[in-house]
Design a protein around this motif. Sequence first.
Motif, PDB file in Angstrom:
ATOM      1  N   LEU A   1       0.838  -1.206   0.000  1.00 47.31           N
ATOM      2  CA  LEU A   1       0.000   0.000   0.000  1.00 47.31           C
ATOM      3  C   LEU A   1       0.872   1.255   0.000  1.00 47.31           C
ATOM      4  O   LEU A   1       0.577   2.228  -0.701  1.00 47.31           O
TER       5      LEU A   1
ATOM      6  N   TYR B   1      -7.401   2.232  -1.385  1.00 46.94           N
ATOM      7  CA  TYR B   1      -7.728   3.088  -0.244  1.00 46.94           C
ATOM      8  C   TYR B   1      -8.698   2.370   0.691  1.00 46.94           C
ATOM      9  O   TYR B   1      -8.575   2.444   1.915  1.00 46.94           O
TER      10      TYR B   1
ATOM     11  N   PHE C   1      -6.715   0.010   2.706  1.00 44.11           N
ATOM     12  CA  PHE C   1      -5.943   0.699   3.743  1.00 44.11           C
ATOM     13  C   PHE C   1      -6.841   1.053   4.931  1.00 44.11           C
ATOM     14  O   PHE C   1      -6.492   0.812   6.079  1.00 44.11           O
ATOM     15  N   PHE C   2      -8.018   1.600   4.650  1.00 47.08           N
ATOM     16  CA  PHE C   2      -8.880   2.024   5.751  1.00 47.08           C
ATOM     17  C   PHE C   2      -9.513   0.836   6.471  1.00 47.08           C
ATOM     18  O   PHE C   2      -9.739   0.903   7.683  1.00 47.08           O
TER      19      PHE C   2
ATOM     20  N   MET D   1      -6.846  -0.224   8.800  1.00 45.01           N
ATOM     21  CA  MET D   1      -6.768   0.722   9.916  1.00 45.01           C
ATOM     22  C   MET D   1      -7.897   0.470  10.917  1.00 45.01           C
ATOM     23  O   MET D   1      -7.687   0.537  12.135  1.00 45.01           O
TER      24      MET D   1
ATOM     25  N   LEU E   1      -7.025  -2.628  12.835  1.00 49.01           N
ATOM     26  CA  LEU E   1      -5.971  -2.309  13.799  1.00 49.01           C
ATOM     27  C   LEU E   1      -6.550  -1.546  14.997  1.00 49.01           C
ATOM     28  O   LEU E   1      -6.206  -1.826  16.160  1.00 49.01           O
ATOM     29  N   SER E   2      -7.461  -0.599  14.731  1.00 48.91           N
ATOM     30  CA  SER E   2      -8.097   0.173  15.810  1.00 48.91           C
ATOM     31  C   SER E   2      -8.819  -0.766  16.768  1.00 48.91           C
ATOM     32  O   SER E   2      -8.698  -0.633  17.991  1.00 48.91           O
TER      33      SER E   2
ATOM     34  N   LEU F   1      -6.300  -2.765  18.838  1.00 52.70           N
ATOM     35  CA  LEU F   1      -5.661  -1.927  19.856  1.00 52.70           C
ATOM     36  C   LEU F   1      -6.633  -1.616  20.990  1.00 52.70           C
ATOM     37  O   LEU F   1      -6.265  -1.645  22.161  1.00 52.70           O
ATOM     38  N   PHE F   2      -7.887  -1.345  20.605  1.00 51.29           N
ATOM     39  CA  PHE F   2      -8.903  -1.036  21.623  1.00 51.29           C
ATOM     40  C   PHE F   2      -9.092  -2.230  22.561  1.00 51.29           C
ATOM     41  O   PHE F   2      -9.070  -2.108  23.783  1.00 51.29           O
TER      42      PHE F   2
ATOM     43  N   PHE G   1      -5.697  -2.884  24.679  1.00 50.14           N
ATOM     44  CA  PHE G   1      -5.238  -1.933  25.697  1.00 50.14           C
ATOM     45  C   PHE G   1      -6.350  -1.306  26.520  1.00 50.14           C
ATOM     46  O   PHE G   1      -6.097  -0.751  27.583  1.00 50.14           O
ATOM     47  N   ILE G   2      -7.590  -1.363  26.055  1.00 54.38           N
ATOM     48  CA  ILE G   2      -8.687  -0.775  26.843  1.00 54.38           C
ATOM     49  C   ILE G   2      -9.526  -1.891  27.480  1.00 54.38           C
ATOM     50  O   ILE G   2      -9.713  -1.928  28.691  1.00 54.38           O
TER      51      ILE G   2
ATOM     52  N   ARG H   1      -8.691  -5.068  27.381  1.00 59.08           N
ATOM     53  CA  ARG H   1      -7.668  -5.956  27.950  1.00 59.08           C
ATOM     54  C   ARG H   1      -8.157  -7.405  28.034  1.00 59.08           C
ATOM     55  O   ARG H   1      -8.104  -8.041  29.081  1.00 59.08           O
TER      56      ARG H   1
ATOM     57  N   LYS I   1     -11.471  -7.974  33.762  1.00 57.05           N
ATOM     58  CA  LYS I   1     -10.477  -7.050  34.328  1.00 57.05           C
ATOM     59  C   LYS I   1     -11.181  -6.008  35.191  1.00 57.05           C
ATOM     60  O   LYS I   1     -12.356  -5.700  34.970  1.00 57.05           O
TER      61      LYS I   1
ATOM     62  N   LEU J   1     -10.259   0.412  34.257  1.00 57.32           N
ATOM     63  CA  LEU J   1      -9.067   1.259  34.218  1.00 57.32           C
ATOM     64  C   LEU J   1      -9.349   2.573  34.936  1.00 57.32           C
ATOM     65  O   LEU J   1     -10.434   3.136  34.782  1.00 57.32           O
TER      66      LEU J   1
ATOM     67  N   ARG K   1      -4.281   5.817  27.508  1.00 57.87           N
ATOM     68  CA  ARG K   1      -4.265   4.702  26.557  1.00 57.87           C
ATOM     69  C   ARG K   1      -5.010   5.039  25.268  1.00 57.87           C
ATOM     70  O   ARG K   1      -4.545   4.714  24.176  1.00 57.87           O
TER      71      ARG K   1
ATOM     72  N   ILE L   1      -3.391   5.153  21.527  1.00 53.72           N
ATOM     73  CA  ILE L   1      -3.950   4.421  20.372  1.00 53.72           C
ATOM     74  C   ILE L   1      -4.217   5.401  19.221  1.00 53.72           C
ATOM     75  O   ILE L   1      -3.859   5.148  18.069  1.00 53.72           O
TER      76      ILE L   1
ATOM     77  N   LEU M   1      -2.502   5.375  15.386  1.00 54.54           N
ATOM     78  CA  LEU M   1      -3.297   5.353  14.147  1.00 54.54           C
ATOM     79  C   LEU M   1      -3.048   6.603  13.312  1.00 54.54           C
ATOM     80  O   LEU M   1      -2.866   6.534  12.094  1.00 54.54           O
TER      81      LEU M   1
ATOM     82  N   PHE N   1       1.276   7.618   5.642  1.00 56.76           N
ATOM     83  CA  PHE N   1       0.640   7.190   4.380  1.00 56.76           C
ATOM     84  C   PHE N   1       0.316   8.417   3.518  1.00 56.76           C
ATOM     85  O   PHE N   1       0.624   8.450   2.319  1.00 56.76           O
TER      86      PHE N   1
END
Lengths: 187, 357
Positions: A29, A147, A150-151, A154, A157-158, A161-162, A165-166, A168, B2, B5, B13, B17, B21, B28
């Motif tokens: 990409l 595109y 790519f989105f 993303m 990935l969001s 990650l959520f 890390f949030i 958990r 858990k 937080l 956090r 994040i 992003l 890009f």
Amino acid sequence: MNSAKPRTQFALQSRILHWLMAVMILAMLFIGVAMVSSLADYRWLVAIHRPLGIAILILAVVRLINRKLTKLPPFPPTMSPLERRIASWSEKLLYGLMIMLPLIGWGMLSAGHYPIVMFGSVHLPPILPVHPILYAALRHTHTILAYLLFFTIMAHLSAILFHTFIVRDGILHRMALWSRKDASHKE
Amino acid sequence: MKTELPRKSLILRLTAIGAVLASIVGIFAYTGGWLTPRALTPSSLIDTFQEVNGPHPGFRRNHAKGVCIRGTFESNGRGATLSKAQVFAPGTVPVIGRFALAGGQPYATDAPHTVRSMALLFHLPNGEEWRTGNNNMPVFPVKSAQAFHDLLTASAADPTTGKPNPAKMSAFFAAYPESAKAMALIRDTPVSSGFENSTFNSLNAFLLTNAEGATVPVRWSWIPLQPFAPISTTEPGLADKNYLFDALIAAIHAGPQRWKLVVTIGRPDDPTSDPTLAWPPERPQIEVGTLTIDQIESEDVSPARDINFDPLILPTGIAGSDDPLLSVRSATYSQSFTRREGEPKTPSAVSAAETAK
């Protein structure tokens, strides 16, 4: 792996395919978007873009077959029914784009009367007849779908990650290359 | 489950994040050129062509006025000592191509000093292609994309006079002294009467690699077998808008037109990256084959209209040199190609009726 226990991770080959293709697709990409803006580096970028695209196509087909043949770990209980539906649909979208983008690229070069050079004198045959309007339409579709890919990545990935890390809930462990008996985090 | 937080940790956090992003999307966007809108890109360079020439949908953005040709290339086998490309093995391969006049005006009136080009595509037996665009200039007037862009804008016709503004041209040559030198060399080279007796040059340097793996830098020239005749400013034919193309059509109808391919072998320290500089005249030259053009057809009916003569579409045994303009040509030709292929077509100035005459 002990088959008696319920699966907590994707099959090893699925995880390897996931991370290998993640690197390849992200690189692809970035190369693609750089090709559009670059004058000086265009020649190198385009020379990598074509064979890398075909490699992604082959791996995507392998991955699709593997996906049909292997059992998946269950969704974590922290995912709502709506999240699960979105996850399933985005997975279908990602598979579709991984296969369609290289095919459209190949078809677009065919319609544009370009030789489809892989490396050295190794070529692929054209898969569509030479046609100006078809070429232009596929060329634009290639960009739009890139595109979209790519989105979608993303968004994926969001979500990861959520959850990692949030919420958990150790969701990343399902796709981790390493195996771990305990997916909980040190907190 | 858990424990929840703490609020501070949650905000931290979420921010982290968001930052991850945003960074990926930012890199890009930067890679795609959105954060540097003033930088020169294939698209902005083609936009400049369109601004200077006006909109001409369906046509090439440069070398817009042209006619298509077919023929053969017969290799004498001597090039095989330099390059393993199949085109240099003894034998004959089919060729399709296009003669054109530089500039983005598809209906421009032929003029003797407009730069002439000969683009060729060789179909090799193993399925490889060699595409090459050649001009009748001894050297190229610029050595970078920025200089090319600045020359385009400096030489654009002033709306009040209809001619390039001399002050802008002097400013250009002051900024790019290598272009001033190249232009003097171009001006001192006699121009022939037509396409059929023009010498066409590769301008950029390429690298040839033979079967043993030895690589040499080269430039090449297509030298006409048709005798040189100087341009004549008193010819009655000059009143004809297409007089150069009509003369070419008449010549090909009268008999095949031929060019010999002469490869000039450079030394490793010759300026391969700078097409404004001529190579020393004592460099060895090898004649490797003969191009025979025996058919001519209008762009309206020829498949060559929809061929991008990208100079970096090369068979194994021929590669681009370190000349940055090769990549620039490749990228901008592609942009021009994508735009014109999606646009409605209008008839070429050199019509099928004209090529049949």
